[in-house]
Design an enzyme around this catalytic site. Structure first.
Site, PDB file in Angstrom:
ATOM      1  N   HIS A  48      45.443  45.322  31.571  1.00 23.30           N
ATOM      2  CA  HIS A  48      45.308  44.664  32.920  1.00 23.30           C
ATOM      3  C   HIS A  48      46.328  43.746  33.369  1.00 23.30           C
ATOM      4  O   HIS A  48      46.651  43.562  34.476  1.00 23.30           O
ATOM      5  CB  HIS A  48      43.942  43.801  32.611  1.00 23.30           C
ATOM      6  N   GLU A  60      44.019  37.641  43.938  1.00 23.20           N
ATOM      7  CA  GLU A  60      43.486  37.146  45.501  1.00 23.20           C
ATOM      8  C   GLU A  60      44.558  36.494  46.318  1.00 23.20           C
ATOM      9  O   GLU A  60      44.402  36.336  47.408  1.00 23.20           O
ATOM     10  CB  GLU A  60      42.356  36.454  45.077  1.00 23.20           C
TER      11      GLU A  60
END
Length: 183
Positions: free
Chosen positions: A91, A61
């Site tokens: 990930h 983000e």
């Protein structure tokens, strides 16, 4: 081992007008984030810069927050701080690669960003890198942003000019092929 290597540090840039930065930090690993943030704040204060801090949930983000800020605020530069520690899945690669790529793309668009998102194999590596008395990667990211701002200001004040520039009589050049003068 990286902790014992010496590195060249550039002299801190000086500014003739105020510098304002946004620090975007992910406190996912709060103790690591605190060390990064402390190092960044110390470096910015030493340069006489002002700053604001916003938190984002994770490293992915951070670039989006910087992009939004760039469209809606007046910061001279940005410091991205966070930590990604390798886990058991892919990930890790996604977060590391995508956050880094997004910050690089924003930088190539002209934003002055110091990237202090740690990408490490384990917590011990993160602790050494985040420690302001250790590798001080937070301070390093802030310094990188300051250097980019200084460069942008240096070159941003230079005009490349558009169209024709008038020349005086002393700028005439003789055309050697036909003997006429060229301005």
């Amino acid at each position: 081992m990286a902790a014992s290597e010496s590195h060249t540090l550039l002299a801190r840039p000086a500014f003739d007008r105020p510098v304002k930065l946004l620090i975007v930090v992910s406190p996912y690993y709060s103790d690591i984030a605190e060390g990064l943030l402390k190092g960044a704040k110390t470096e910015l204060r030493a340069a006489g810069a002002t700053f604001e801090v916003v938190e984002m949930p994770g490293a992915l983000e951070i670039p989006t927050a910087i992009g939004i800020s760039d469209r809606h605020s007046d910061f001279d530069g940005y410091v991205a701080l966070g930590c990604v520690i390798r886990g058991e899945t892919t990930h890790y690669e996604t977060v590391c690669n995508d956050s880094s790529r997004a910050l690089q793309l924003l930088g190539l668009q002209g934003l002055c960003i110091g990237n202090g998102i740690l990408t490490v194999e384990n917590r011990a590596q993160a602790e050494v890198r985040a420690d302001p008395e250790g590798q001080n990667k937070g301070g390093g990211a802030a310094a990188a942003a300051l250097h980019l701002i200084a460069l942008a200001r240096k070159w941003g004040s230079q005009s490349k000019g558009i169209g024709f520039k008038p020349h005086g009589e002393d700028t005439l050049i003789a055309d050697q092929t036909n003997g006429s003068d060229i301005a």
